[in-house]
Design an enzyme around this catalytic site. Structure first.
Site, mmCIF file in Angstrom:
data_model
loop_
_atom_site.group_PDB
_atom_site.id
_atom_site.type_symbol
_atom_site.label_atom_id
_atom_site.label_comp_id
_atom_site.label_asym_id
_atom_site.label_seq_id
_atom_site.Cartn_x
_atom_site.Cartn_y
_atom_site.Cartn_z
ATOM 1 N N ARG A 260 0.848 -1.188 0.000
ATOM 2 C CA ARG A 260 0.000 0.000 0.000
ATOM 3 C C ARG A 260 0.882 1.237 0.000
ATOM 4 O O ARG A 260 1.614 1.490 0.949
ATOM 5 C CB ARG A 260 -0.892 -0.023 1.257
ATOM 6 C CG ARG A 260 -2.058 0.941 1.207
ATOM 7 C CD ARG A 260 -2.769 0.974 2.546
ATOM 8 N NE ARG A 260 -2.000 1.725 3.531
ATOM 9 C CZ ARG A 260 -2.056 1.532 4.843
ATOM 10 N NH1 ARG A 260 -2.821 0.569 5.331
ATOM 11 N NH2 ARG A 260 -1.339 2.265 5.660
ATOM 12 N N HIS A 264 -4.314 4.205 4.555
ATOM 13 C CA HIS A 264 -5.407 3.236 4.551
ATOM 14 C C HIS A 264 -6.673 3.911 4.034
ATOM 15 O O HIS A 264 -7.343 3.408 3.137
ATOM 16 C CB HIS A 264 -5.626 2.706 5.964
ATOM 17 C CG HIS A 264 -6.808 1.805 6.095
ATOM 18 N ND1 HIS A 264 -6.854 0.541 5.540
ATOM 19 C CD2 HIS A 264 -8.012 1.983 6.707
ATOM 20 C CE1 HIS A 264 -8.024 -0.012 5.807
ATOM 21 N NE2 HIS A 264 -8.748 0.847 6.516
ATOM 22 N N TYR A 273 3.675 5.076 11.008
ATOM 23 C CA TYR A 273 4.010 3.667 11.230
ATOM 24 C C TYR A 273 4.694 2.978 10.040
ATOM 25 O O TYR A 273 5.300 1.929 10.206
ATOM 26 C CB TYR A 273 2.752 2.874 11.620
ATOM 27 C CG TYR A 273 1.625 2.950 10.615
ATOM 28 C CD1 TYR A 273 1.562 2.081 9.526
ATOM 29 C CD2 TYR A 273 0.607 3.890 10.761
ATOM 30 C CE1 TYR A 273 0.534 2.154 8.608
ATOM 31 C CE2 TYR A 273 -0.441 3.974 9.843
ATOM 32 C CZ TYR A 273 -0.472 3.093 8.778
ATOM 33 O OH TYR A 273 -1.499 3.181 7.867
#
Length: 362
Positions: A260, A264, A273
């Site tokens: 990705r 998100h 993160y």
């Protein structure tokens, strides 16, 4: 089950080569024409254009939510081009709907309607064989097995293909659906775009299994890992799985190892993160570049094509967006399709909102 892949928890997992089970049909990459490869690349470019346009619209306050597909385009486009839209069903999660063009030109508009909160958003009228978009994790997997079982019971042609993320494999619905599919030998294809993150949860914290594909062993059908950054590899795996399913040999679980590239959703901050060096390594195998290089080697892509494809995609996206925002919306529609019969609380809330709207209407 066969697998030729490193641990998918390794950042290098995005470079795994395709592995398939069963014989490939005439949709195999070995037999793919360059015209189809070009069309898939154009659709992948269009998906990224739509993804970034939606992100900008969300930041402008013109839509409430954006769900980027960047980095996963090859999984969706490669998979749906291995299907037959006249008989096969697609059950998407929330990233795939902007990349379902083989199932109709209006799929993009309906994806935009969904993000706008329009009651018709995500719903595809017959004969389009696409289920409503799904945000609740893993519930569409159960539905897919039901669709496949229905096809089986009726003796109808076709398969059901369901997309779900790596995080969904930790849900009970995944295990229950996969177990039933294995027992029934249902014509269903499970496609997991493993983008290495379930929001901020890394794959290593999601499962102790060597791969998500390994989970298929418990359910009695093949699991394969494919290069999710390579649309042709995904196409090959799905075509092989479809051939197995229509031959009556049952389900296949396909783990498409990808990465990705962005958040998100527009509510997420991946810089908190995602290791920057890991992201940079994944971008070296951008799925758009992987397929572009393949076509360039075949002499079927030049420097002018990407801009032309982006320009065309932007025109089509803006037209779809304008059509979507022009559709009238009834605020009272939010109470529809919640329960078969409205609850007393819903009736009271609907009546209160209707009264307020009457007083606020000029």
């Amino acid at each position: 089950m066969t697998r030729e892949a490193p641990d998918p928890r390794d950042p290098a997992a995005a470079s795994v080569r395709p592995v398939t089970t069963g014989p490939a049909d005439d949709r195999s990459p070995a037999l793919l024409g360059t015209a189809l490869l070009e069309r898939m690349l154009e659709e992948m470019i269009a998906a990224r254009v739509a993804s970034r346009r939606l992100w900008n619209l969300q930041r402008q306050g013109r839509i409430p939510l954006a769900v980027p597909i960047d980095g996963q385009e090859a999984v969706t486009v490669g998979a749906v081009h291995a299907l037959d839209p006249s008989v096969d069903w697609v059950l998407p999660q929330y990233r795939e709907p902007i990349a379902l063009r083989p199932y109709g030109e209006d799929t993009l508009e309906r994806a935009i309607l969904y993000l706008l909160g329009h009651p018709e958003g995500g719903h595809h009228p017959a004969p389009t064989r696409v289920f409503p978009h799904q945000i609740s994790l893993a519930t569409q997997i159960v539905h897919a097995v039901g669709v496949a079982w229905g096809l089986q019971l009726r003796g109808e042609p076709g398969v059901a293909l369901v997309f779900f993320g790596d995080g969904s494999t930790s849900e009970g619905d995944f295990a229950e659906a996969a177990n039933l599919a294995g027992v029934l030998r249902a014509p269903v294809i499970f496609v997991c775009p493993n983008n290495q993150w379930a929001i901020s949860t890394p794959l290593r914290s999601q499962t102790a299994a060597a791969s998500i594909a390994d989970k298929a062993v418990a359910f009695g059908f093949p699991g394969v890992v494919v290069d999710g950054m390579d649309a042709a590899a995904v196409h090959e795996a799905v075509a092989a799985a479809r051939a197995r399913a229509v031959a009556g040999d049952g389900p296949t679980l396909i783990e498409a190892a990808c990465y990705r590239f962005g958040a998100h959703t527009s509510s997420d901050d991946p810089t908190r993160y995602v290791p920057p060096e890991e992201l940079a390594a994944a971008r070296e195998r951008d799925p758009l570049l992987v397929l572009r290089h393949r076509l360039e080697a075949l002499g079927r892509w030049d420097d002018a094509r990407p801009q032309a494809a982006e320009d065309d995609a932007l025109v089509r996206f803006d037209a779809a967006y304008e059509r979507a925002v022009a559709r009238p919306t009834d605020p009272l529609a939010m109470f529809d399709h919640v329960f078969a019969e409205p609850t007393p609380r819903q009736r009271r809330q609907r009546a209160e909102l209707a009264a307020r709207l009457r007083t606020e209407t000029p």
